[in-house]
Every structure is written in structure tokens, then in C-alpha cells.
Design a protein around this motif. Structure first.
Motif, PDB file in Angstrom:
ATOM      1  N   MET A 182       0.813  -1.202   0.000  1.00  8.25           N
ATOM      2  CA  MET A 182       0.000   0.000   0.000  1.00  8.25           C
ATOM      3  C   MET A 182       0.859   1.270   0.000  1.00  8.25           C
ATOM      4  O   MET A 182       0.345   2.332  -0.254  1.00  8.25           O
ATOM      5  N   ALA A 183       2.129   1.154   0.322  1.00  7.72           N
ATOM      6  CA  ALA A 183       2.989   2.340   0.360  1.00  7.72           C
ATOM      7  C   ALA A 183       3.429   2.693  -1.050  1.00  7.72           C
ATOM      8  O   ALA A 183       4.586   2.530  -1.428  1.00  7.72           O
ATOM      9  N   THR A 184       2.499   3.198  -1.846  1.00  4.71           N
ATOM     10  CA  THR A 184       2.759   3.457  -3.265  1.00  4.71           C
ATOM     11  C   THR A 184       3.294   4.849  -3.537  1.00  4.71           C
ATOM     12  O   THR A 184       3.696   5.134  -4.650  1.00  4.71           O
ATOM     13  N   ASN A 185       3.274   5.721  -2.526  1.00  8.35           N
ATOM     14  CA  ASN A 185       3.845   7.057  -2.720  1.00  8.35           C
ATOM     15  C   ASN A 185       4.443   7.534  -1.397  1.00  8.35           C
ATOM     16  O   ASN A 185       4.231   6.936  -0.339  1.00  8.35           O
ATOM     17  N   LEU A 186       5.196   8.615  -1.463  1.00  5.99           N
ATOM     18  CA  LEU A 186       5.916   9.116  -0.295  1.00  5.99           C
ATOM     19  C   LEU A 186       4.961   9.533   0.822  1.00  5.99           C
ATOM     20  O   LEU A 186       5.214   9.260   1.999  1.00  5.99           O
TER      21      LEU A 186
ATOM     22  N   PHE B 279       1.965   8.372   1.559  1.00 12.16           N
ATOM     23  CA  PHE B 279       1.385   7.200   2.215  1.00 12.16           C
ATOM     24  C   PHE B 279       2.437   6.484   3.063  1.00 12.16           C
ATOM     25  O   PHE B 279       2.167   6.066   4.188  1.00 12.16           O
ATOM     26  N   ALA B 280       3.648   6.358   2.527  1.00 13.62           N
ATOM     27  CA  ALA B 280       4.743   5.733   3.280  1.00 13.62           C
ATOM     28  C   ALA B 280       5.043   6.535   4.541  1.00 13.62           C
ATOM     29  O   ALA B 280       5.308   5.962   5.611  1.00 13.62           O
ATOM     30  N   SER B 281       4.992   7.855   4.442  1.00 13.28           N
ATOM     31  CA  SER B 281       5.230   8.720   5.605  1.00 13.28           C
ATOM     32  C   SER B 281       4.151   8.513   6.673  1.00 13.28           C
ATOM     33  O   SER B 281       4.434   8.538   7.870  1.00 13.28           O
ATOM     34  N   LYS B 282       2.919   8.308   6.237  1.00 11.93           N
ATOM     35  CA  LYS B 282       1.826   8.082   7.184  1.00 11.93           C
ATOM     36  C   LYS B 282       1.993   6.735   7.889  1.00 11.93           C
ATOM     37  O   LYS B 282       1.713   6.618   9.087  1.00 11.93           O
ATOM     38  N   ILE B 283       2.453   5.721   7.178  1.00 12.26           N
ATOM     39  CA  ILE B 283       2.713   4.416   7.803  1.00 12.26           C
ATOM     40  C   ILE B 283       3.809   4.571   8.858  1.00 12.26           C
ATOM     41  O   ILE B 283       3.694   4.063   9.972  1.00 12.26           O
ATOM     42  N   ALA B 284       4.874   5.296   8.510  1.00 12.85           N
ATOM     43  CA  ALA B 284       5.951   5.542   9.475  1.00 12.85           C
ATOM     44  C   ALA B 284       5.437   6.319  10.678  1.00 12.85           C
ATOM     45  O   ALA B 284       5.833   6.055  11.822  1.00 12.85           O
ATOM     46  N   ALA B 285       4.524   7.252  10.450  1.00 12.61           N
ATOM     47  CA  ALA B 285       3.944   8.030  11.552  1.00 12.61           C
ATOM     48  C   ALA B 285       3.152   7.131  12.497  1.00 12.61           C
ATOM     49  O   ALA B 285       3.192   7.313  13.716  1.00 12.61           O
ATOM     50  N   VAL B 286       2.432   6.146  11.952  1.00  8.09           N
ATOM     51  CA  VAL B 286       1.683   5.204  12.787  1.00  8.09           C
ATOM     52  C   VAL B 286       2.643   4.455  13.704  1.00  8.09           C
ATOM     53  O   VAL B 286       2.400   4.317  14.904  1.00  8.09           O
ATOM     54  N   VAL B 287       3.737   3.969  13.139  1.00 10.59           N
ATOM     55  CA  VAL B 287       4.732   3.249  13.942  1.00 10.59           C
ATOM     56  C   VAL B 287       5.269   4.161  15.042  1.00 10.59           C
ATOM     57  O   VAL B 287       5.367   3.764  16.207  1.00 10.59           O
ATOM     58  N   ASN B 288       5.602   5.390  14.693  1.00 10.74           N
ATOM     59  CA  ASN B 288       6.137   6.331  15.684  1.00 10.74           C
ATOM     60  C   ASN B 288       5.116   6.681  16.760  1.00 10.74           C
ATOM     61  O   ASN B 288       5.477   6.819  17.935  1.00 10.74           O
TER      62      ASN B 288
END
Length: 137
Positions: free
Chosen positions: A1-5, A7-16
């Protein structure tokens, strides 16, 4: 699902966000085994993130947490929205509890996390929904 920067940034934000509340947790961005039976169960319209604690946490009443962020893509305008978060706690005995934001936000299962952890987890779910559903304008 991390098809763009974005979206990938939002996934990283969830982890953080999770690690901010629960610093002992170790994240796992590929929580599923790569076998045919498991691949059939994986929802292509979701993001699945695992978190693991060192030992069984008494306040969590689990050792591993699986978070599934579910999405809906509007076929008319192409927009993608987070429609819910599913969270489950596991021990070596299997799933111990589950929380869904899709229905009534209550914990169900053989055990439940402590009240304090439960409230932090619900707040975390609210933050996830806000993060993925806020406009990028």
C-alpha cells in the motif's frame, strides 16, 4: 500500500505514534508469513503492522499486537479513506483479545488489556483515522 511518499510517511507516523506511547514495542511491517494460505487471508485494502513486546506484558495481557488499518477506495472519485482499525493481542496461546473501531470500540476476548492501556490504544486508533483521513491540502 505504500505506493507514494505521502502514504509511506503516514505508515511511518503510525509506527512512531505507537512507539511514543509504548516505547518497549518493536515494530514489524511484515507481520504475516509468506505462504499461500496466509496470502489468501491478507486484505489488499489494508495495512497490517505488528508490534512485539519483550515477554508477556501484564498491562497488555499479550506479547504481540496486530494492527490492521482498513481502507475504502471510492470508485467514483478515486479517493482512499481509512474506514476502521482492527487491533488484536496475541500470546503463545493465540488471540487473547480484539478491538474494532468499526463497531462499538469495545474489547472482546478471553482477556482484555488494562483500562489504562485500553484507553491509550483507543486514542491511538483515533489518531490513525485522523492521520489517514485528513486532507493533504
Amino acid at each position: 500500500m505504500a505506493t507514494n511518499l505521502e502514504f509511506a510517511s503516514k505508515i511511518a507516523a503510525v509506527v512512531n505514534l505507537f512507539k511514543f506511547e509504548f516505547p518497549d514495542a518493536r515494530s514489524d511491517l511484515k507481520p504475516w508469513t509468506n505462504d499461500p494460505q496466509t496470502r489468501e487471508l491478507v486484505d489488499p485494502d489494508s495495512i497490517d503492522i505488528g508490534f512485539h513486546f519483550p515477554g508477556i506484558s501484564k498491562s497488555w495481557r499479550s506479547r504481540s499486537i496486530l494492527i490492521q488499518i482498513r481502507f475504502y477506495q471510492d470508485p467514483v472519485n478515486g479517493s482512499r479513506r481509512a474506514i476502521g482499525v482492527e487491533v488484536a493481542g496475541f500470546t503463545h496461546l493465540g488471540e487473547q483479545w480484539r478491538l474494532s473501531t468499526v463497531e462499538n470500540w469495545n474489547f472482546v476476548g478471553a482477556t482484555q488489556p488494562s483500562e489504562e492501556v485500553g484507553e491509550k490504544l483507543k486514542n491511538f486508533c483515533r489518531q490513525i483515522l485522523e492521520l489517514f483521513n485528513k486532507s493533504s491540502e
